[in-house]
Motif scaffolding. Sequence first.
Motif, PDB file in Angstrom:
ATOM      1  N   GLU A 195      59.926  70.936  43.357  1.00 39.12           N
ATOM      2  CA  GLU A 195      59.528  69.514  43.357  1.00 39.12           C
ATOM      3  C   GLU A 195      60.524  68.689  42.685  1.00 39.12           C
ATOM      4  OE1 GLU A 195      55.790  69.271  41.660  1.00 39.12           O
ATOM      5  OE2 GLU A 195      54.636  70.296  43.214  1.00 39.12           O
ATOM      6  N   GLU A 196      61.202  69.038  41.555  1.00 41.49           N
ATOM      7  CA  GLU A 196      61.915  68.240  40.906  1.00 41.49           C
ATOM      8  C   GLU A 196      63.299  68.212  41.520  1.00 41.49           C
ATOM      9  OE1 GLU A 196      62.415  70.009  37.007  1.00 41.49           O
ATOM     10  OE2 GLU A 196      60.205  69.691  36.430  1.00 41.49           O
ATOM     11  N   ILE A 197      63.812  69.368  42.181  1.00 41.87           N
ATOM     12  CA  ILE A 197      65.209  69.210  42.994  1.00 41.87           C
ATOM     13  C   ILE A 197      65.008  68.443  44.146  1.00 41.87           C
ATOM     14  CG2 ILE A 197      66.941  70.257  44.102  1.00 41.87           C
ATOM     15  CD1 ILE A 197      67.069  70.786  41.090  1.00 41.87           C
ATOM     16  N   GLU A 198      63.887  68.225  44.884  1.00 43.71           N
ATOM     17  CA  GLU A 198      63.561  67.492  45.935  1.00 43.71           C
ATOM     18  C   GLU A 198      63.717  65.970  45.444  1.00 43.71           C
ATOM     19  OE1 GLU A 198      63.335  66.187  49.668  1.00 43.71           O
ATOM     20  OE2 GLU A 198      63.757  68.164  49.053  1.00 43.71           O
ATOM     21  N   ASP A 199      63.204  65.836  44.107  1.00 43.47           N
ATOM     22  CA  ASP A 199      63.111  64.419  43.972  1.00 43.47           C
ATOM     23  C   ASP A 199      64.580  63.790  43.580  1.00 43.47           C
ATOM     24  OD1 ASP A 199      60.285  64.015  44.067  1.00 43.47           O
ATOM     25  OD2 ASP A 199      60.082  64.625  41.909  1.00 43.47           O
ATOM     26  N   ALA A 200      65.214  64.891  42.859  1.00 42.25           N
ATOM     27  CA  ALA A 200      66.641  64.577  42.485  1.00 42.25           C
ATOM     28  C   ALA A 200      67.547  64.027  43.700  1.00 42.25           C
ATOM     29  CB  ALA A 200      66.990  65.997  41.525  1.00 42.25           C
ATOM     30  N   ILE A 201      67.269  65.121  44.832  1.00 40.10           N
ATOM     31  CA  ILE A 201      68.278  64.968  45.997  1.00 40.10           C
ATOM     32  C   ILE A 201      67.937  63.584  46.500  1.00 40.10           C
ATOM     33  CG2 ILE A 201      68.475  65.651  48.408  1.00 40.10           C
ATOM     34  CD1 ILE A 201      67.955  68.471  47.178  1.00 40.10           C
ATOM     35  N   GLU A 202      66.622  63.212  46.493  1.00 37.75           N
ATOM     36  CA  GLU A 202      66.427  61.894  47.234  1.00 37.75           C
ATOM     37  C   GLU A 202      67.083  60.666  46.313  1.00 37.75           C
ATOM     38  OE1 GLU A 202      64.957  60.878  49.784  1.00 37.75           O
ATOM     39  OE2 GLU A 202      64.465  63.116  50.385  1.00 37.75           O
ATOM     40  N   VAL A 203      67.137  61.026  44.820  1.00 37.55           N
ATOM     41  CA  VAL A 203      67.514  59.890  44.019  1.00 37.55           C
ATOM     42  C   VAL A 203      69.110  59.987  43.953  1.00 37.55           C
ATOM     43  CG1 VAL A 203      68.125  59.694  41.545  1.00 37.55           C
ATOM     44  CG2 VAL A 203      65.918  60.019  42.070  1.00 37.55           C
ATOM     45  N   ASN A 204      69.830  60.922  44.205  1.00 39.30           N
ATOM     46  CA  ASN A 204      71.280  60.936  44.380  1.00 39.30           C
ATOM     47  C   ASN A 204      71.516  60.384  45.876  1.00 39.30           C
ATOM     48  OD1 ASN A 204      72.296  64.022  42.797  1.00 39.30           O
ATOM     49  ND2 ASN A 204      72.086  62.086  42.115  1.00 39.30           N
ATOM     50  N   ALA A 205      70.839  60.684  46.762  1.00 43.45           N
ATOM     51  CA  ALA A 205      71.239  60.343  48.240  1.00 43.45           C
ATOM     52  C   ALA A 205      71.105  58.728  48.117  1.00 43.45           C
ATOM     53  CB  ALA A 205      70.332  60.892  49.054  1.00 43.45           C
ATOM     54  N   HIS A 206      69.984  58.237  47.562  1.00 46.40           N
ATOM     55  CA  HIS A 206      69.794  56.694  47.308  1.00 46.40           C
ATOM     56  C   HIS A 206      70.954  56.056  46.561  1.00 46.40           C
ATOM     57  CE1 HIS A 206      67.631  53.124  47.142  1.00 46.40           C
ATOM     58  NE2 HIS A 206      67.847  53.106  45.790  1.00 46.40           N
ATOM     59  N   GLN A 207      71.333  56.747  45.567  1.00 49.78           N
ATOM     60  CA  GLN A 207      72.579  56.167  44.754  1.00 49.78           C
ATOM     61  C   GLN A 207      73.629  55.994  45.261  1.00 49.78           C
ATOM     62  OE1 GLN A 207      71.430  54.900  41.839  1.00 49.78           O
ATOM     63  NE2 GLN A 207      73.175  54.216  41.087  1.00 49.78           N
ATOM     64  N   HIS A 208      74.031  56.844  46.384  1.00 49.99           N
ATOM     65  CA  HIS A 208      75.172  56.446  46.883  1.00 49.99           C
ATOM     66  C   HIS A 208      75.361  55.193  47.606  1.00 49.99           C
ATOM     67  CE1 HIS A 208      75.435  61.295  47.754  1.00 49.99           C
ATOM     68  NE2 HIS A 208      75.806  60.803  46.492  1.00 49.99           N
ATOM     69  N   SER A 209      74.261  54.606  47.788  1.00 49.82           N
ATOM     70  CA  SER A 209      74.539  53.268  48.544  1.00 49.82           C
ATOM     71  C   SER A 209      74.353  51.985  47.323  1.00 49.82           C
ATOM     72  CB  SER A 209      73.225  53.020  49.541  1.00 49.82           C
ATOM     73  OG  SER A 209      72.166  53.055  49.040  1.00 49.82           O
ATOM     74  N   ALA A 210      74.091  52.344  46.229  1.00 48.94           N
ATOM     75  CA  ALA A 210      74.282  51.501  45.026  1.00 48.94           C
ATOM     76  C   ALA A 210      75.237  50.752  44.823  1.00 48.94           C
ATOM     77  CB  ALA A 210      73.620  52.156  43.872  1.00 48.94           C
ATOM     78  N   GLU A 211      75.428  49.538  44.608  1.00 49.50           N
ATOM     79  CA  GLU A 211      76.585  48.794  44.289  1.00 49.50           C
ATOM     80  C   GLU A 211      77.118  49.217  42.857  1.00 49.50           C
ATOM     81  OE1 GLU A 211      78.001  46.585  46.306  1.00 49.50           O
ATOM     82  OE2 GLU A 211      76.676  46.846  47.757  1.00 49.50           O
ATOM     83  N   ASP A 212      76.452  49.228  41.911  1.00 44.45           N
ATOM     84  CA  ASP A 212      77.187  49.946  40.957  1.00 44.45           C
ATOM     85  C   ASP A 212      77.888  51.064  41.028  1.00 44.45           C
ATOM     86  OD1 ASP A 212      75.908  47.786  39.611  1.00 44.45           O
ATOM     87  OD2 ASP A 212      75.183  48.894  37.895  1.00 44.45           O
ATOM     88  N   PHE A 213      77.217  52.159  41.747  1.00 40.32           N
ATOM     89  CA  PHE A 213      77.901  53.331  41.991  1.00 40.32           C
ATOM     90  C   PHE A 213      79.180  53.043  42.860  1.00 40.32           C
ATOM     91  CE2 PHE A 213      78.795  56.630  45.410  1.00 40.32           C
ATOM     92  CZ  PHE A 213      79.167  57.579  44.541  1.00 40.32           C
ATOM     93  N   ARG A 214      79.509  52.238  43.687  1.00 36.50           N
ATOM     94  CA  ARG A 214      80.556  51.792  44.399  1.00 36.50           C
ATOM     95  C   ARG A 214      81.557  51.243  43.558  1.00 36.50           C
ATOM     96  NH1 ARG A 214      78.390  49.094  50.070  1.00 36.50           N
ATOM     97  NH2 ARG A 214      76.902  50.582  50.591  1.00 36.50           N
ATOM     98  N   GLU A 215      81.221  50.502  42.808  1.00 38.10           N
ATOM     99  CA  GLU A 215      82.126  49.731  41.806  1.00 38.10           C
ATOM    100  C   GLU A 215      82.707  50.874  40.879  1.00 38.10           C
ATOM    101  OE1 GLU A 215      84.308  47.272  39.102  1.00 38.10           O
ATOM    102  OE2 GLU A 215      83.702  47.317  41.128  1.00 38.10           O
TER     103      GLU A 215
END
Length: 265
Positions: free
Chosen positions: A225-245
């Motif tokens: 369960e935790e790894i599935e949640d983590a994959i979703e968080v990481n995949a979502h963070q790839h589109s975050a403006e702070d990540f790009r910057e």
Amino acid sequence: MPSFHHLLIHNANEIRTITMNRPEKRNALCPLLMQEITQALDEAEDSDCRVVILTGAGPAFCAGLDMEHLSTLHATTEEEDRRDSENMANVLRTLYEFSKPVIAAVNGPAIAGGMGLAMLADFTLAVPEAKFGFTEVKLGYVPAIVASFLLRQVGEKVTRELLISGRLIRTQEAYHLGVVTQIVNAEELMQTAYACAQGLLQNSPQAMREVKRLLAMHSKRRLDEEIEDAIEVNAHQHSAEDFREGVQAFLKHRKPEWPSLHTRV
């Protein structure tokens, strides 16, 4: 045995040494290297080797995710974002659930995903000069996948402090936290790793396998369960403006200007 582009494989006396071999990139984890480590562990699982040693070529053990690869993630699709996160989850999960003893010979910095690889070995030997840490927040990224494993090793308070601060720690502190099991001078690192492996060869392989299987079973349901949640968080963070910057600032050697500072929550 398959041939690898970013790994060196050496077999001797039932001991297999897997060396990450991107020294010019400080053994940073590109998608191919992550896939190859997973493949090499799967192949070792089915081989007659009885102990695996994991180490890095050059002055670093592993610098974490390849920054040049990270800089391209904002241009990928959601499916590609998820696949990239799954690659990291797969390599860490494969190492965590590997049935034979694994010794990490940490010859230099083990950062972010590199620290994940180092700490998930059964025995972590490190040179005094090595550095460890999860620096993802300094890049606007989230160390989501390693969080579950770190939590099990050092507890919630230390996990929060390390992941939120993003600070680097030296080998001595990593040893006190229980992440490193032995501090070894650089000139003796591989010799000590082989001596440790030789000692493990005296044990019952079936009994050691059952110990590892039991420990992995205790965590399996929650990890799923935790790894599935983590994959979703990481995949979502790839589109975050702070990540790009954060990634662009790192590559251009400047201080990041976080877009989220100007966004009303």
